[in-house]
Design a protein around this motif. Structure first.
Motif, PDB file in Angstrom:
ATOM      1  N   VAL A   1       0.848  -1.195   0.000  1.00  0.00           N
ATOM      2  CA  VAL A   1       0.000   0.000   0.000  1.00  0.00           C
ATOM      3  C   VAL A   1       0.888   1.251   0.000  1.00  0.00           C
ATOM      4  N   TYR A   2       0.781   2.041  -1.089  1.00  0.00           N
ATOM      5  CA  TYR A   2       1.556   3.276  -1.180  1.00  0.00           C
ATOM      6  C   TYR A   2       0.682   4.467  -0.753  1.00  0.00           C
ATOM      7  N   PRO A   3       1.291   5.633  -0.535  1.00  0.00           N
ATOM      8  CA  PRO A   3       0.527   6.813  -0.055  1.00  0.00           C
ATOM      9  C   PRO A   3      -0.365   7.436  -1.131  1.00  0.00           C
ATOM     10  N   GLU A   4      -1.044   8.491  -0.720  1.00  0.00           N
ATOM     11  CA  GLU A   4      -1.772   9.414  -1.595  1.00  0.00           C
ATOM     12  C   GLU A   4      -0.729  10.135  -2.467  1.00  0.00           C
ATOM     13  N   LEU A   5      -1.094  10.492  -3.705  1.00  0.00           N
ATOM     14  CA  LEU A   5      -0.215  11.287  -4.596  1.00  0.00           C
ATOM     15  C   LEU A   5       1.223  10.784  -4.491  1.00  0.00           C
ATOM     16  N   ALA A   6       1.396   9.495  -4.714  1.00  0.00           N
ATOM     17  CA  ALA A   6       2.684   8.826  -4.468  1.00  0.00           C
ATOM     18  C   ALA A   6       3.693   9.033  -5.586  1.00  0.00           C
ATOM     19  N   LEU A   7       3.300   9.722  -6.666  1.00  0.00           N
ATOM     20  CA  LEU A   7       4.235   9.908  -7.779  1.00  0.00           C
ATOM     21  C   LEU A   7       4.834  11.311  -7.832  1.00  0.00           C
ATOM     22  N   THR A   8       4.254  12.226  -7.044  1.00  0.00           N
ATOM     23  CA  THR A   8       4.688  13.633  -7.148  1.00  0.00           C
ATOM     24  C   THR A   8       4.713  14.256  -5.752  1.00  0.00           C
ATOM     25  N   THR A   9       5.244  15.449  -5.711  1.00  0.00           N
ATOM     26  CA  THR A   9       5.166  16.227  -4.479  1.00  0.00           C
ATOM     27  C   THR A   9       3.692  16.589  -4.227  1.00  0.00           C
TER      28      THR A   9
ATOM     29  N   VAL B   1       3.018  -9.698  -6.700  1.00  0.00           N
ATOM     30  CA  VAL B   1       2.549  -8.863  -5.586  1.00  0.00           C
ATOM     31  C   VAL B   1       1.535  -7.850  -6.113  1.00  0.00           C
ATOM     32  N   GLY B   2       0.455  -7.644  -5.344  1.00  0.00           N
ATOM     33  CA  GLY B   2      -0.512  -6.605  -5.710  1.00  0.00           C
ATOM     34  C   GLY B   2      -0.133  -5.305  -5.029  1.00  0.00           C
ATOM     35  N   PHE B   3      -0.718  -4.215  -5.478  1.00  0.00           N
ATOM     36  CA  PHE B   3      -0.427  -2.943  -4.815  1.00  0.00           C
ATOM     37  C   PHE B   3      -1.573  -1.953  -4.946  1.00  0.00           C
ATOM     38  N   HIS B   4      -1.526  -0.947  -4.061  1.00  0.00           N
ATOM     39  CA  HIS B   4      -2.441   0.212  -4.057  1.00  0.00           C
ATOM     40  C   HIS B   4      -1.567   1.427  -4.318  1.00  0.00           C
ATOM     41  N   LEU B   5      -2.009   2.325  -5.207  1.00  0.00           N
ATOM     42  CA  LEU B   5      -1.204   3.498  -5.540  1.00  0.00           C
ATOM     43  C   LEU B   5      -2.088   4.743  -5.627  1.00  0.00           C
ATOM     44  N   GLY B   6      -1.706   5.763  -4.890  1.00  0.00           N
ATOM     45  CA  GLY B   6      -2.408   7.043  -4.982  1.00  0.00           C
ATOM     46  C   GLY B   6      -1.736   7.931  -6.017  1.00  0.00           C
ATOM     47  N   TYR B   7      -2.532   8.624  -6.833  1.00  0.00           N
ATOM     48  CA  TYR B   7      -1.957   9.478  -7.875  1.00  0.00           C
ATOM     49  C   TYR B   7      -2.980  10.505  -8.329  1.00  0.00           C
ATOM     50  N   ALA B   8      -2.512  11.536  -9.019  1.00  0.00           N
ATOM     51  CA  ALA B   8      -3.397  12.568  -9.572  1.00  0.00           C
ATOM     52  C   ALA B   8      -3.832  12.105 -10.959  1.00  0.00           C
TER      53      ALA B   8
ATOM     54  N   ARG C   1     -14.949  16.455 -21.826  1.00  0.00           N
ATOM     55  CA  ARG C   1     -14.406  17.425 -20.864  1.00  0.00           C
ATOM     56  C   ARG C   1     -13.212  16.829 -20.133  1.00  0.00           C
ATOM     57  N   THR C   2     -12.315  17.671 -19.681  1.00  0.00           N
ATOM     58  CA  THR C   2     -11.182  17.217 -18.872  1.00  0.00           C
ATOM     59  C   THR C   2     -11.599  17.210 -17.404  1.00  0.00           C
ATOM     60  N   HIS C   3     -11.324  16.093 -16.740  1.00  0.00           N
ATOM     61  CA  HIS C   3     -11.636  15.968 -15.313  1.00  0.00           C
ATOM     62  C   HIS C   3     -10.351  15.633 -14.570  1.00  0.00           C
ATOM     63  N   ARG C   4     -10.208  16.182 -13.382  1.00  0.00           N
ATOM     64  CA  ARG C   4      -9.016  15.953 -12.550  1.00  0.00           C
ATOM     65  C   ARG C   4      -9.460  15.429 -11.190  1.00  0.00           C
ATOM     66  N   PHE C   5      -8.935  14.269 -10.807  1.00  0.00           N
ATOM     67  CA  PHE C   5      -9.300  13.648  -9.540  1.00  0.00           C
ATOM     68  C   PHE C   5      -8.051  13.294  -8.740  1.00  0.00           C
ATOM     69  N   ASN C   6      -8.221  13.243  -7.410  1.00  0.00           N
ATOM     70  CA  ASN C   6      -7.192  12.704  -6.515  1.00  0.00           C
ATOM     71  C   ASN C   6      -7.574  11.238  -6.340  1.00  0.00           C
ATOM     72  N   SER C   7      -6.858  10.331  -7.019  1.00  0.00           N
ATOM     73  CA  SER C   7      -7.333   8.952  -7.183  1.00  0.00           C
ATOM     74  C   SER C   7      -6.399   7.921  -6.572  1.00  0.00           C
ATOM     75  N   ALA C   8      -6.905   6.700  -6.486  1.00  0.00           N
ATOM     76  CA  ALA C   8      -6.098   5.564  -6.036  1.00  0.00           C
ATOM     77  C   ALA C   8      -6.586   4.323  -6.768  1.00  0.00           C
TER      78      ALA C   8
END
Ligand code: ING
Length: 311
Positions: free
Chosen positions: A44-52, A90-97, A105-112
């Motif tokens: 399990v990785y954090p929220e927004l795990a790819l960027t600051t 191994v499975g994983f959980h990843l948070g990302y924008a 339309r373009t949509h932007r979410f805080n996703s996992a």
């Protein structure tokens, strides 16, 4: 034969504005190797795990934030993580924008996302509780602009049958709201995966610093106990370009007990062999929803948004 799932909380240290995705993905893979070596089947990785944590910055034009978003998952720079997970089984959980084009339309979410041991995406969650503010507040030490950069999630709080149990996801501020866990609990959830990026400073109120850790634990432990579920809380921690994020990653049992805790503010793996049947006695006794809940008296929770003093 108890159903067990050895899960790893893969805490991240800071990700700075200058850090490339390639460098970050290499860190994620290192953590995955450590988790796999410890026999974990899910990382399990954090929220927004790819960027600051970019919502701390004001950008005049939303297009300036595009560089923080993923248009596809896996994409060119994250494919190696999926491939390594499949190779390791191994499975994983990843948070990302998440940036997506839907109905023109373009949509932007805080996703996992939740990804199986075969490297295939099992499910996606989009953050519902977006904290902070949407307008520029130049007089505070940093911004908290999730309401500007993300839309409210549109998937609700789903669960999936995976890794031998019933799993759900939530993201950061979601963990502070009891409704999050209860909606998952009403679907029989047995493990909730929650990444977070939590500033140690409260920009809205001069709060004593010790409350940051207390509120994190309180939210995770009560959510776990009151719904008889495991909860895995995973931080991106440390000072990102000088702005401190709390650590405190932990694995919480359905009893509410913290069974594993990160010790650092850096990249760190903690793990626990979770008995997915442990929550059953809680679900069948003190929190036997069918036997004890009285929704006819809870209507305000679903129908009323803000508090209303009527006396
Ligand atoms: N961060 C913080 C969180 O909910 C916050 C925002 C901090 C809210 C402190 C309230 C108090 O953990 C995110 N990303 O939601």
């Amino acid at each position: 034969m108890a159903r067990t799932l050895k899960v790893a909380a893969a805490q991240l240290g800071p990700i700075h504005l200058a850090d490339s995705r390639r460098r970050v993905v290499a860190r994620l893979i290192d953590l995955m190797h450590e988790a796999a070596s410890a026999g974990c089947r899910l990382v399990v990785y954090p929220e927004l795990a790819l960027t600051t944590f970019f919502p701390r910055y004001w950008y005049d034009d939303l297009v300036e934030t595009d560089r923080f978003f993923e248009r596809e998952m896996p994409g060119q720079e994250t494919r190696s993580l999926f491939e390594e997970a499949k190779r390791l089984g191994v499975g994983f959980h990843l948070g990302y924008a998440e940036l997506v084009r839907e109905s023109g339309r373009t949509h932007r979410f805080n996703s996992a996302i939740l990804v199986g041991a075969d490297g295939v995406v099992i499910g996606k969650y989009r953050k519902i509780h977006l904290p902070g503010h949407a307008e520029h507040r130049p007089n505070i030490p940093f911004q908290h602009l999730e309401k500007r950069y993300f839309e409210v999630g549109d998937f609700g709080f789903p669960v999936w049958r995976a890794f031998g149990g019933i799993l759900g996801m939530a993201i950061c501020n979601d963990r502070r709201w009891p409704e999050t866990y209860r909606v998952l609990g009403l679907q029989g959830v047995e493990m909730v995966l929650i990444g977070y990026n939590t500033p140690t400073r409260n920009i809205y109120y001069p709060e004593p610093p010790h409350l940051c850790a207390l509120h994190n634990d309180l939210a995770l432990q009560s959510g776990a106990y009151q719904n008889g579920t495991w909860v895995v809380g995973v931080a991106k921690a440390g000072a990102e370009d000088g702005q401190e994020l709390m650590a405190g990653s932990c694995i919480v049992a359905p009893t509410g007990e913290i069974v594993a805790r990160a010790l650092t503010q850096e990249d760190e793996v903690i793990a626990h062999e979770c008995d997915l049947d442990l929550g059953a006695y809680i679900k069948n006794s003190v929190f036997n929803f069918a036997k004890h809940r009285r929704p006819e008296h809870y209507r305000r929770i679903a129908e009323q948004v803000g508090a209303r003093v009527e006396v």
